[in-house]
Design a protein around this motif. Structure first.
Motif, PDB file in Angstrom:
ATOM      1  N   UNK A  17       0.822  -1.202   0.000  1.00  0.00           N
ATOM      2  CA  UNK A  17       0.000   0.000   0.000  1.00  0.00           C
ATOM      3  C   UNK A  17       0.856   1.251   0.000  1.00  0.00           C
ATOM      4  N   UNK A  18       0.175   2.389   0.222  1.00  0.00           N
ATOM      5  CA  UNK A  18       0.860   3.685   0.178  1.00  0.00           C
ATOM      6  C   UNK A  18       1.502   4.023   1.523  1.00  0.00           C
ATOM      7  N   UNK A  19       2.701   4.616   1.425  1.00  0.00           N
ATOM      8  CA  UNK A  19       3.436   5.100   2.590  1.00  0.00           C
ATOM      9  C   UNK A  19       3.985   6.472   2.213  1.00  0.00           C
ATOM     10  N   UNK A  20       3.869   7.417   3.117  1.00  0.00           N
ATOM     11  CA  UNK A  20       4.330   8.777   2.833  1.00  0.00           C
ATOM     12  C   UNK A  20       5.559   9.109   3.669  1.00  0.00           C
ATOM     13  N   UNK A  47       7.449  12.150  -0.523  1.00  0.00           N
ATOM     14  CA  UNK A  47       7.584  10.924  -1.284  1.00  0.00           C
ATOM     15  C   UNK A  47       6.378  10.046  -0.998  1.00  0.00           C
ATOM     16  N   UNK A  48       5.671   9.701  -2.059  1.00  0.00           N
ATOM     17  CA  UNK A  48       4.563   8.758  -1.962  1.00  0.00           C
ATOM     18  C   UNK A  48       5.102   7.409  -2.427  1.00  0.00           C
ATOM     19  N   UNK A  57       6.286   1.792  -6.566  1.00  0.00           N
ATOM     20  CA  UNK A  57       6.120   3.035  -7.323  1.00  0.00           C
ATOM     21  C   UNK A  57       6.437   4.190  -6.383  1.00  0.00           C
ATOM     22  N   UNK A  58       7.357   5.038  -6.787  1.00  0.00           N
ATOM     23  CA  UNK A  58       7.753   6.182  -5.975  1.00  0.00           C
ATOM     24  C   UNK A  58       7.426   7.460  -6.731  1.00  0.00           C
ATOM     25  N   UNK A  59       6.695   8.344  -6.089  1.00  0.00           N
ATOM     26  CA  UNK A  59       6.377   9.651  -6.660  1.00  0.00           C
ATOM     27  C   UNK A  59       6.948  10.721  -5.730  1.00  0.00           C
ATOM     28  N   UNK A  60       7.965  11.418  -6.218  1.00  0.00           N
ATOM     29  CA  UNK A  60       8.604  12.495  -5.465  1.00  0.00           C
ATOM     30  C   UNK A  60       8.003  13.828  -5.881  1.00  0.00           C
TER      31      UNK A  60
END
Length: 180
Positions: A17-20, A47-48, A57-60
């Motif tokens: 899942x998602x981690x911030x 960073x998501x 998947x990393x979204x900066x």
């Protein structure tokens, strides 16, 4: 990169899942990379991190400013930073970062460090030509800008046409006539 331990993400044991994650970046961060182009900096990076069963998947996202000198006047100003980076992390037999959007980690890896990706994202988001906003809108008052305007206006002054010796003009005509 032992001084950048705060940028390690231990993904083994992390649920799917998602981690911030959030990072506050200043000049001490850039000192680890021996990068001293910025007089000061204040950037917030979020960073998501989305963990899936076979990949990440990393979204900066970076927002803030870096203080840099203007290329025209030398005056310091805050260059706004607003940048995004998407990175896919997959697993393979060995480490591979040849593709700028896909990182391959070895199967036995249990963590990786995101500091290099944050550094590159920020540095690449700063324009090559740095122009003070006051230069663009005409509100900056600096000695350098005044001198540049003075030199520019002097170059536009029409200089008197020098008269040449008519004998030389005839010789020049011979050369141009011979070419045709």
């Amino acid at each position: 990169m032992k001084d950048l331990k705060g940028f390690n993400i231990q993904f083994v044991g992390l649920r799917e899942g998602n981690h911030c994650y959030t990072y506050d970046i200043d000049n001490m961060f850039f000192a680890f990379f021996n990068y001293d182009e910025f007089e000061s900096s204040s950037i917030k990076v979020s960073l998501d991190f989305n963990k899936k069963s076979t990949l990440f998947e990393l979204d900066f996202e970076a927002k803030g400013y870096v203080e840099v000198p203007c290329d025209t006047t030398g005056e310091l100003f805050n260059q706004e930073i607003d940048s995004n980076l998407r990175l896919i992390v997959n697993f393979g037999s060995e480490f591979n970062d040849d593709n700028e959007e896909i990182l391959i980690l070895p199967h036995e890896a249990y963590e990786f460090n995101v500091a290099q990706y944050i550094y590159e994202m920020i540095v690449l988001s700063v324009p090559l030509k740095r122009v003070h906003p006051g230069v663009l809108d005409g509100t900056l008052d600096s000695n350098t800008l005044s001198k540049l305007k003075e030199l520019d206006s002097n170059s536009r002054v029409e200089k008197p046409v020098e008269e040449t010796d008519p004998r030389w003009d005839k010789l020049k005509n011979l050369i141009t006539e011979k070419k045709t």
